[in-house]
Design an enzyme around this catalytic site. Structure first.
Site, mmCIF file in Angstrom:
data_model
loop_
_atom_site.group_PDB
_atom_site.id
_atom_site.type_symbol
_atom_site.label_atom_id
_atom_site.label_comp_id
_atom_site.label_asym_id
_atom_site.label_seq_id
_atom_site.Cartn_x
_atom_site.Cartn_y
_atom_site.Cartn_z
ATOM 1 N N ASP A 125 68.191 5.656 3.951
ATOM 2 C CA ASP A 125 68.943 6.263 3.094
ATOM 3 C C ASP A 125 67.963 7.545 2.371
ATOM 4 O OD1 ASP A 125 71.053 6.541 0.863
ATOM 5 O OD2 ASP A 125 69.562 5.623 -0.338
ATOM 6 N N ASP A 127 67.211 9.781 -0.687
ATOM 7 C CA ASP A 127 67.367 10.086 -1.998
ATOM 8 C C ASP A 127 66.771 11.338 -2.653
ATOM 9 O OD1 ASP A 127 68.212 9.851 -4.478
ATOM 10 O OD2 ASP A 127 67.367 7.791 -5.122
ATOM 11 N N GLU A 129 66.068 14.106 -4.968
ATOM 12 C CA GLU A 129 66.349 14.459 -6.164
ATOM 13 C C GLU A 129 65.666 15.527 -6.619
ATOM 14 O OE1 GLU A 129 67.143 11.261 -8.924
ATOM 15 O OE2 GLU A 129 67.817 9.721 -7.573
ATOM 16 N N TYR A 195 76.790 7.995 -12.494
ATOM 17 C CA TYR A 195 76.374 7.540 -13.624
ATOM 18 C C TYR A 195 75.050 8.655 -14.291
ATOM 19 C CZ TYR A 195 73.436 5.641 -9.907
ATOM 20 O OH TYR A 195 72.969 5.363 -8.548
#
Length: 348
Positions: A125, A127, A129, A195
């Site tokens: 996965d 991620d 950012e 979120y």
């Protein structure tokens, strides 16, 4: 164009990759007590985080290997559980360099594949950012937009179809710096971080995980943007927080909602569920709760069982691929996890 119209427009695509049951995906971070995790309630675990080294390889910290080995024991409780290695997270650097050239992409992918084989993991996965955007000291380039797609293509080629490949995504500006309409074909699914819509970076308090919001970001608007890119709904996993965003020194008008503040903090569900002195309020439009303490002038935005049941219903109604949450240690007694499992009918 509304979400339902977009969803109908990609229904043919969705039919080809609809999951047998909704995914329940836990991000498991360093504070989680692995032995307490009820593996039978989960379909997938994303172990967070591996990092990208300065030379562009995926690397683990020293304690991670032992924790991953412990996590593998959870498969005795649930043989169908899949464990993925999540790479990156907020503030993780060196993605841009790793994705820059064909040689660097091959090197990155090869290091990831080697870790999967070494630790008997089921997938990766990513991620990052964020591609093409500044973060806390990370390098970024305009070329990240195309290079991210090329990196995922290389990852898929080296992983083959036996290992899972997913990403954590955002919306809004994130889509300006990525090729979401192209890159999703290399992925098994996308974990949408629905979120952190409000926090220490916003001038006023607000909902940090609203499902609906006519004048700002929301879970529904993030999903809609992904669907508009042609991504099948069954490849979209809605993210929910098991923590609240709080502010103190808040102006008391409107029970502290949309007011200026003096300091900000984060609260795990395990603390919020036992707090005293707070009034619970419900926003019927956003489908989101919030807490207000008039004495300390503290406002907290969070998800609770009521809002999570509604989000699970949203996932079912729109044929989405499931729910993921950040992160497991915030809900050690699995009160919120039970709501998700019951809400999407992911029973065994």
């Amino acid at each position: 164009m509304n979400l339902r119209t977009i969803a109908i427009g990609v229904a043919v695509l969705a039919a080809g990759c609809r999951t047998a049951q909704p995914r329940i995906i836990a991000y498991v971070y360093k504070d989680a007590e692995i032995a307490r995790i009820s593996a039978e309630k989960l379909t997938h675990i994303n172990y967070a985080f591996a990092l990208v080294s300065e030379n562009g390889e995926v690397v683990l910290a020293d304690p991670d290997a032992a924790r991953i080995a412990q996590m593998q024991s959870l498969k005795a409780k649930n043989p169908r559980l899949k464990i993925l290695l999540s790479v990156g997270g907020w503030g993780a650097d060196h993605f841009s360099d790793a994705a820059l050239t064909d040689a660097s992409r091959k090197k990155f992918a090869a290091s990831a594949v080697a870790l999967l084989k070494q630790h008997a993991l089921d997938g990766i996965d990513l991620d990052w950012e964020y591609p093409g955007q500044p973060g806390p000291g990370i390098k970024y380039r305009a070329e990240d937009k195309r290079n991210f797609t090329l990196l995922l293509r290389e990852m898929r080629e080296q992983l083959g179809n036996r290992a899972l490949l997913t990403i954590a995504s955002s919306a809004g500006e994130y889509f300006e710096h990525t090729e979401m309409d192209k890159l999703h074909v290399h992925l098994d699914w996308i974990n949408i971080m629905t979120y952190d819509f409000a926090g220490s970076w916003t001038p006023t308090t607000g909902h940090h995980a609203a499902l609906y919001n006519e004048n700002g970001p929301s879970g529904e608007s993030f999903v809609r943007q992904h669907l508009a890119a042609g991504i099948p709904p069954s490849k979209l996993v809605l993210g929910v927080p098991f923590y609240g965003r709080g502010w103190t020194g808040v102006h008391p008008e409107n029970h502290g909602f949309a007011q200026k503040w003096t300091s900000a903090a984060e609260f795990p569900w395990s603390e919020l569920s036992t707090q005293t002195g707070f009034e619970r309020h419900w926003d019927p439009i956003a489908k989101a709760p919030f807490l207000w303490n008039p004495e300390s002038r503290t406002f907290v935005s969070y998800d609770d069982p009521e809002s999570l049941r509604i989000k699970a219903q949203f996932v079912r109604e729109h044929g989405l691929g499931g729910l993921m949450y950040w992160e497991h240690s915030h809900d050690p007694n699995e009160e919120l996890l039970d709501v998700l499992v019951q809400g999407v009918g992911a029973h065994r």
